[in-house]
Write an enzyme that holds these catalytic residues in place. Structure first.
Site, PDB file in Angstrom:
ATOM      1  N   ALA A 133      -5.034   7.106  32.275  1.00  0.00           N
ATOM      2  CA  ALA A 133      -6.138   7.908  32.846  1.00  0.00           C
ATOM      3  C   ALA A 133      -5.628   9.340  32.949  1.00  0.00           C
ATOM      4  O   ALA A 133      -4.968   9.696  33.905  1.00  0.00           O
ATOM      5  CB  ALA A 133      -6.513   7.361  34.218  1.00  0.00           C
ATOM      6  N   PRO A 136      -6.853  15.815  34.332  1.00  0.00           N
ATOM      7  CA  PRO A 136      -6.898  16.984  33.450  1.00  0.00           C
ATOM      8  C   PRO A 136      -5.663  17.226  32.588  1.00  0.00           C
ATOM      9  O   PRO A 136      -5.570  18.263  31.948  1.00  0.00           O
ATOM     10  CB  PRO A 136      -7.081  18.142  34.436  1.00  0.00           C
ATOM     11  CG  PRO A 136      -6.373  17.696  35.668  1.00  0.00           C
ATOM     12  CD  PRO A 136      -6.572  16.207  35.741  1.00  0.00           C
ATOM     13  N   GLY A 137      -4.720  16.316  32.544  1.00  0.00           N
ATOM     14  CA  GLY A 137      -3.659  16.447  31.545  1.00  0.00           C
ATOM     15  C   GLY A 137      -2.294  16.867  32.074  1.00  0.00           C
ATOM     16  O   GLY A 137      -1.367  17.036  31.286  1.00  0.00           O
ATOM     17  N   LYS A 139      -0.015  15.240  33.649  1.00  0.00           N
ATOM     18  CA  LYS A 139       1.079  14.307  33.366  1.00  0.00           C
ATOM     19  C   LYS A 139       1.191  13.995  31.875  1.00  0.00           C
ATOM     20  O   LYS A 139       2.274  13.669  31.395  1.00  0.00           O
ATOM     21  CB  LYS A 139       0.916  13.041  34.205  1.00  0.00           C
ATOM     22  CG  LYS A 139       0.965  13.407  35.678  1.00  0.00           C
ATOM     23  CD  LYS A 139       0.905  12.266  36.605  1.00  0.00           C
ATOM     24  CE  LYS A 139       0.696  12.733  38.035  1.00  0.00           C
ATOM     25  NZ  LYS A 139      -0.669  13.256  38.305  1.00  0.00           N
ATOM     26  N   GLU A 156      -8.847   8.970  28.097  1.00  0.00           N
ATOM     27  CA  GLU A 156      -9.755   9.394  29.163  1.00  0.00           C
ATOM     28  C   GLU A 156     -11.130   8.855  28.797  1.00  0.00           C
ATOM     29  O   GLU A 156     -11.553   8.930  27.655  1.00  0.00           O
ATOM     30  CB  GLU A 156      -9.773  10.926  29.276  1.00  0.00           C
ATOM     31  CG  GLU A 156     -10.663  11.481  30.374  1.00  0.00           C
ATOM     32  CD  GLU A 156     -10.357  10.905  31.759  1.00  0.00           C
ATOM     33  OE1 GLU A 156      -9.222  11.004  32.222  1.00  0.00           O
ATOM     34  OE2 GLU A 156     -11.298  10.344  32.375  1.00  0.00           O
ATOM     35  N   ASP A 200      -1.934   6.733  36.390  1.00  0.00           N
ATOM     36  CA  ASP A 200      -2.154   7.639  37.511  1.00  0.00           C
ATOM     37  C   ASP A 200      -3.617   7.368  37.896  1.00  0.00           C
ATOM     38  O   ASP A 200      -4.531   8.002  37.389  1.00  0.00           O
ATOM     39  CB  ASP A 200      -1.941   9.072  37.002  1.00  0.00           C
ATOM     40  CG  ASP A 200      -1.890  10.079  38.113  1.00  0.00           C
ATOM     41  OD1 ASP A 200      -1.450   9.720  39.220  1.00  0.00           O
ATOM     42  OD2 ASP A 200      -2.292  11.236  37.878  1.00  0.00           O
ATOM     43  N   CYS A 253      -3.045   9.440  44.485  1.00  0.00           N
ATOM     44  CA  CYS A 253      -2.875  10.535  45.453  1.00  0.00           C
ATOM     45  C   CYS A 253      -3.514  10.121  46.784  1.00  0.00           C
ATOM     46  O   CYS A 253      -4.323  10.856  47.343  1.00  0.00           O
ATOM     47  CB  CYS A 253      -3.370  11.862  44.921  1.00  0.00           C
ATOM     48  SG  CYS A 253      -4.878  11.788  44.013  1.00  0.00           S
TER      49      CYS A 253
HETATM   50  C1  LIG Z   1      -5.788  10.967  39.341  1.00  0.00           C
HETATM   51  S1  LIG Z   1      -6.762  11.334  37.971  1.00  0.00           S
HETATM   52  C2  LIG Z   1      -5.614  11.490  36.709  1.00  0.00           C
HETATM   53  C3  LIG Z   1      -4.859  12.788  36.723  1.00  0.00           C
HETATM   54  C4  LIG Z   1      -4.001  13.014  35.526  1.00  0.00           C
HETATM   55  N1  LIG Z   1      -3.146  11.879  35.265  1.00  0.00           N
HETATM   56  C5  LIG Z   1      -3.172  14.278  35.618  1.00  0.00           C
HETATM   57  O1  LIG Z   1      -1.987  14.195  35.941  1.00  0.00           O
HETATM   58  O2  LIG Z   1      -3.694  15.370  35.334  1.00  0.00           O
HETATM   59  C6  LIG Z   1      -7.524   9.827  37.736  1.00  0.00           C
HETATM   60  C7  LIG Z   1      -8.174   9.532  36.406  1.00  0.00           C
HETATM   61  O3  LIG Z   1      -8.940   8.331  36.560  1.00  0.00           O
HETATM   62  C8  LIG Z   1     -10.079   8.437  35.766  1.00  0.00           C
HETATM   63  N2  LIG Z   1     -11.129   7.498  36.222  1.00  0.00           N
HETATM   64  C9  LIG Z   1     -12.274   7.786  36.838  1.00  0.00           C
HETATM   65  N3  LIG Z   1     -13.020   6.681  37.021  1.00  0.00           N
HETATM   66  C10 LIG Z   1     -12.324   5.656  36.516  1.00  0.00           C
HETATM   67  C11 LIG Z   1     -12.565   4.272  36.368  1.00  0.00           C
HETATM   68  N4  LIG Z   1     -13.719   3.713  36.750  1.00  0.00           N
HETATM   69  N5  LIG Z   1     -11.635   3.524  35.804  1.00  0.00           N
HETATM   70  C12 LIG Z   1     -10.503   4.086  35.390  1.00  0.00           C
HETATM   71  N6  LIG Z   1     -10.212   5.394  35.481  1.00  0.00           N
HETATM   72  C13 LIG Z   1     -11.121   6.176  35.998  1.00  0.00           C
HETATM   73  C14 LIG Z   1     -10.465   9.856  35.887  1.00  0.00           C
HETATM   74  O4  LIG Z   1     -11.316  10.231  34.843  1.00  0.00           O
HETATM   75  C15 LIG Z   1      -9.130  10.531  35.879  1.00  0.00           C
HETATM   76  O5  LIG Z   1      -8.756  10.827  34.578  1.00  0.00           O
END
Ligand SMILES: C[S@@+](CC[C@H](N)C(=O)[O-])C[C@H]1O[C@@H](n2cnc3c(N)ncnc32)[C@H](O)[C@@H]1O
Length: 480
Positions: A133, A136-137, A139, A156, A200, A253
């Protein structure tokens, strides 16, 4: 029920949950924790050591409006302003170093998860890695930096978050990457495929509540448990796709137990003796001075009994090696501008030319990439460096930043004022009206290597009617 009068406006359910789960008989620590919510934490930036060495970055930044001081991660620094200002050119986001991909603004706790996965080193082994997941990138680009010889599948499924993700990955210049747009659970299909995985996970966003306390009024245990159910399913899918004997990192988080330990414990009890917890850490705002963050490293010991509805895995048949004619046009371009691409493997997707840096044995690497293309439905691969228009290759403007076009005419931006003018979206003036005629005769070249202080920053195309270099600077990075 927590009864401190001054916190009476806070969400009492939140306070009760944290008291019962973490601060039983620790009223002073609870008080510190609650006071830390809503406090501003120092901004941190992560230096992209793929592009610049830390020392050079620090000496460049000494001249800027920020003071850098070290954190417990060697390439992550606190960045504090000298003074309060509002001018865009002084903001980190609009600094030339940010635009060139030398750093990423990333929270300290969040910056740590990739380090726990890599054991705090740059690992040059060739792995297949999944960032499940990724928008915004932050990691993804960090994985690309720490595993320079690996291939990272970045996924994504939220289409609204794709543009920002792609833009960050392009800005940071990562090319050992391939983007998929799968429903996250779909990865469960790729049984024992990946050497390393980062999940993540989407979470209840408690940290937003920590930043803006008012948001905590929406916190409730029912919602948290619902998200934990989704996280458990995602973690199970991720673990199914992890190879035996390898490790993954789960992070959120949030600080509550439902989305963290309970998710992990659910997996352990559903699949006994299949996993080992190698490491767990919770970052607290009042102890670590970070947002709330949780990381857990898990090793897979055995296969798991995992079922997913049968769905066919297809791949993107439009991604192909260049054909003879395309190769010929490209060679001509490389000859005309003296551009060396021998270290890259090139593919074409629709009209776009994609480049992946070759690592190790060229034939072997090319074969590996070929296999990966047939394994996942990639919607983006490596760096997009050209677009074919008819019989012509039109370079992507990042080409002037990441490569040297030795025979392209140079345009040297003369000072910070002109740089600011350019980064605000204006065209650069190559010749005045009087010299337009001579431009037609003298310059065969359409593309200019744009430089500032001896550094390649961009590629510009000239409009021979006006004598100006067009401004095609990505709109999201324009100084406004
Ligand atoms: C915490 S963010 C990830 C941040 C990213 N890894 C970074 O370091 O920039 C969580 C991610 O979960 C995704 N997400 C949202 N709804 C979700 C779902 N139903 N199942 C899985 N992932 C989902 C979001 O689109 C997002 O990319």
């Amino acid at each position: 029920m927590y009864s401190n009068q001054k916190d009476k406006n806070m969400n009492q359910n939140f306070i009760q949950y944290f008291t019962e789960n973490f601060f039983q008989n620790k009223p002073e620590e609870l008080d510190l924790f609650l006071k830390s919510l809503g406090k501003t934490i120092k901004k941190t930036i992560r230096i992209n050591t793929n592009k610049i060495i830390i020392k050079d970055f620090e000496s460049r930044f000494k001249k800027k409006w920020y003071i850098l001081s070290p954190t417990f991660i060697s390439n992550v620094f606190y960045a504090e302003r000298w003074e309060n200002f509002t001018d865009p050119e002084k903001r980190l986001w609009f600094s030339l170093e940010h635009l060139l991909g030398y750093f990423y603004i990333q929270e300290l706790g969040a910056s740590s998860s990739v380090h726990y996965l890599t054991e705090w080193k740059i690992d040059k082994n060739p792995y297949l890695i999944l960032d499940m997941a990724s928008s915004p990138g932050g990691k993804t680009t960090q994985l690309a930096e720490h595993y320079p010889n690996s291939f990272i599948v970045w996924n994504e499924f939220d289409k609204w978050r794709l543009a920002q993700l792609i833009s960050n990955v392009e800005r940071m210049g990562s090319d050992n990457v391939g983007l998929t747009y799968y429903n996250w659970l779909f990865f469960g299909k790729f049984t024992e495929t990946f050497d390393r995985i980062l999940l993540d996970a989407p979470c209840s966003w408690e940290w937003v509540g920590f930043k803006v306390q008012n948001n905590l009024k929406y916190w409730n245990i029912k919602n948290t448990k619902k998200i934990a159910e989704l996280q458990s399913k995602l973690l199970e899918a991720a673990l199914n796709s992890l190879k035996i004997g390898w490790e993954m990192l789960y992070s959120t988080c949030t600080l509550n137990k439902e989305e963290n330990e309970n998710v992990v414990n659910w997996i352990l009890s559903k699949h006994p003796n299949c996993f080992e917890i190698m490491f767990e850490k919770r970052f607290w705002p009042h102890i670590d001075n970070t947002w709330g963050f949780f990381v857990c490293k898990i090793k897979k010991l055995k296969s798991i009994n995992y079922k997913i509805k049968d769905k066919e895995i297809t791949y993107n048949t439009y991604i192909k090696p260049l054909n003879k004619k395309e190769n010929e046009i490209l060679s001509n371009f490389c000859r005309d501008y003296w551009l060396d691409l021998k270290d890259y493997i090139l593919y074409i997707f629709k009209q776009e030319v994609l480049a992946i840096k070759n690592v190790g044995n060229a034939d072997m690497h090319s074969l590996q990439i070929q296999n990966l293309i047939k394994k996942f439905y990639l919607i983006k691969l490596g760096k997009k460096i050209w677009r074919i228009e008819g019989d012509k290759f039109v370079p992507n403007f990042y080409l002037g930043r990441d490569f040297e076009l030795k025979l392209a005419p140079k345009y040297e931006i003369k000072d910070k004022k002109e740089l600011d003018f350019y980064l605000k979206g204006n065209e650069l003036i190559v010749v005045g009206n009087a010299d337009l005629h001579s431009l037609h005769i003298s310059s065969q070249s359409e593309f200019y290597q744009i430089k500032f202080a001896n550094e390649n920053i961009w590629l510009g195309s000239i409009n021979k009617e006006t004598g100006k270099i067009r401004n095609v600077f990505p709109v999201q990075w324009l100084r406004r």
